[in-house]
Design an enzyme around this catalytic site. Sequence first.
Site, PDB file in Angstrom:
ATOM      1  N   CYS B  85       3.290 -14.422 -20.095  1.00 52.83           N
ATOM      2  CA  CYS B  85       4.106 -15.020 -20.923  1.00 52.83           C
ATOM      3  C   CYS B  85       3.867 -14.798 -22.307  1.00 52.83           C
ATOM      4  CB  CYS B  85       4.400 -16.544 -20.625  1.00 52.83           C
ATOM      5  SG  CYS B  85       4.838 -16.781 -18.978  1.00 52.83           S
ATOM      6  N   SER B 209      10.167 -24.904 -17.577  1.00 51.79           N
ATOM      7  CA  SER B 209      10.981 -24.079 -18.273  1.00 51.79           C
ATOM      8  C   SER B 209      12.018 -23.154 -17.667  1.00 51.79           C
ATOM      9  CB  SER B 209       9.965 -23.275 -19.155  1.00 51.79           C
ATOM     10  OG  SER B 209       9.068 -22.357 -18.322  1.00 51.79           O
ATOM     11  N   HIS B 335      13.370 -19.512 -22.038  1.00 48.15           N
ATOM     12  CA  HIS B 335      11.898 -18.774 -21.841  1.00 48.15           C
ATOM     13  C   HIS B 335      12.200 -17.174 -21.189  1.00 48.15           C
ATOM     14  CE1 HIS B 335       8.130 -17.763 -21.235  1.00 48.15           C
ATOM     15  NE2 HIS B 335       7.711 -18.139 -19.914  1.00 48.15           N
TER      16      HIS B 335
END
Lengths: 387, 387
Positions: B85, B209, B335
Amino acid sequence: MRSVSVIGIGETKMGKLPDQSLRDLIQEAGVKAIQDAKVDKNQIQALYIGNFNGSQLVNQSHVNALASEVLGLGSIPTIRTEGACASGSLAFRQAYIAVASGLYDVVLVGGAEKMTHQDTNTVTSAIASAADAELEVNLGTTFPSIFAMIANRYMYEYGDVRDAMATCAVQNHNHALLNPDAQLHKKIDIEKVKAGVPVADPFTVYDCSLVSDGAAFTVLAATNVAKQYTDQPLIEVIGSGHAGDTLTIAAKSSITTFRATVNAAEEAYRMARLSPSDIDLAEVHDCFTITQIINIEDLGFFEKGKGAKAVLSGETTFGGRIPINTSGGLKAKGHPIGATGISQIYEVVTQLRGKAGDRQVKNAQIGLTHNLGGTGATCLVHIFKKV
Amino acid sequence: MRSVSVIGIGETKMGKLPDQSLRDLIQEAGVKAIQDAKVDKNQIQALYIGNFNGSQLVNQSHVNALASEVLGLGSIPTIRTEGACASGSLAFRQAYIAVASGLYDVVLVGGAEKMTHQDTNTVTSAIASAADAELEVNLGTTFPSIFAMIANRYMYEYGDVRDAMATCAVQNHNHALLNPDAQLHKKIDIEKVKAGVPVADPFTVYDCSLVSDGAAFTVLAATNVAKQYTDQPLIEVIGSGHAGDTLTIAAKSSITTFRATVNAAEEAYRMARLSPSDIDLAEVHDCFTITQIINIEDLGFFEKGKGAKAVLSGETTFGGRIPINTSGGLKAKGHPIGATGISQIYEVVTQLRGKAGDRQVKNAQIGLTHNLGGTGATCLVHIFKKV
């Protein structure tokens, strides 16, 4: 930008290594490089690693963090780079820039790939993700088919080079016979290449690089601190070049010369203040036999259209003008994709140290590596000199 | 190392964007950033792009070359970075180092991910490749399960923070109501969060998320040449920090503080000669609600164990001590993994320019971004200041 040198190298054997997972390959090569550099692992300030497609091949992304844990590197910054078959040398260049800038003094740079446990279709598909998924792969494109088109176009423009292509394979197999880390130790001849199992016309299986497991690492240090660690000759990075091109083959201005190679080489030669004739040996990206011929022209070792003749006359093997792929190359040493760029550097450093044994190039002072991703879309060229 | 500034930003809407492929997302955000910077694309000297897992999600690796072709950038050097991420901010830091070192004057940095076309199992599995394939994922581990363990451990050590976790979600949803690029525009309350569909105890779907499509780009330039291009306020990169940790959760010394965050923040604060109390707003990596609480402690905004209280008392929203995730965060803005780190920078730059409209933080002078990969295994912190 300050001077940077390679002070340690390590690699695994290349090949079908069923007993070693991706982590095992990283551990073996990483530890070898750290030990070779004689650095304490606590002195390593950052880790850069090239991995092409652990995501599809072993369901492992985030290989930078895996490598850091396996090698016990604590909380240092780590990064994975990817640019298809050039993933390893992308890591090397980012590490080079960071050390040259003064940010770090000592960094570890590696590359790794685990491929041979997958069936041929899975591997071919994973490799094809380096081409354009929407515009090429969806139409059935694979890399053997792309480079076969390139070979046919090359022969349309420059005449029949089938025997020279085969000779690239023969020479690289001969070189690999002298490299204990190589995947293949098998002598072949031109007739055997041409009679091999057809892959995509004009390629037989002997024109194609290998599917391999493997890892390779180097330790880079600012030259002014390097002498603290090693008593071996320092191998300085005197040239670094990086250029790109379109992803799709259709958008390229030519497919018989790769402008990414031409531009990356130009940057590296300019930085090194050298010309192609100054290079004593080179590892070039022989993903297919035709690629080796195109590369040695694009790198300026031979005029455009004259590469095949140079190969046939022995200029690219021991005793010739510039021995190419003394390691055996992607064709016979192996092509664990993310590791390849670093393994090329492993070979050149070994040669410049004078430690290449039976395959030693006499009086090697300056060596070059050339690593190409996709259809000539990402290219890195590095030049090394024994200090 | 010389001063570097952000001179252009662009992003797509985040969310389920069925009409846009990965290339379309890259094109939209990239063109916006180039136009915002008022640079001619021929002045861009290199491209850095973060992409987490195009390989598994759209069968597209080598996203750097795709981006270069789509944006018409010719033969410039391009690189893809990946660190789960944190892939986007890894690209940003490498670009920052290259410009700060003097190698390039103007570079394009982006991130992109295409996710929502895949079913939930495929996406969950692709994301799980950011954990350890051999030691964690093979046992059934997914990221919601890992961070749920972390939440339970946190509550064991520091007491019940369920309402504060829910409040992180509520605040981020409120912020997203004011962000036209956000995926969700939906007001929620604590009771709705706690009554949501269970995911992994104590998480409901509102603690997690989003799965998103999206891309974000920035143009970076050496500050001393930046004024040639833009008439907007320069946003200088005054701090850059990068640290790591083990990939596996089992090997970590603590799971209620992430040492990668602590160490990256320490580096960034030291470079900026600032302390946490100097930061006016921050985008932090709220992959799960508990992560936001841990992050605001690890970044030094609040004492360890006091983050929950700060959230409940409104210190982390508009009018509080330090507004966190004014964009809506990963929780409500979205995201798109590879884009997230760059989209955080998009928000902070927008705020520092004073162009955040209804969500503008008054008199914002200094902003921070915090981007975390895997189970706290790769972390980057950047600090920005309006010049």
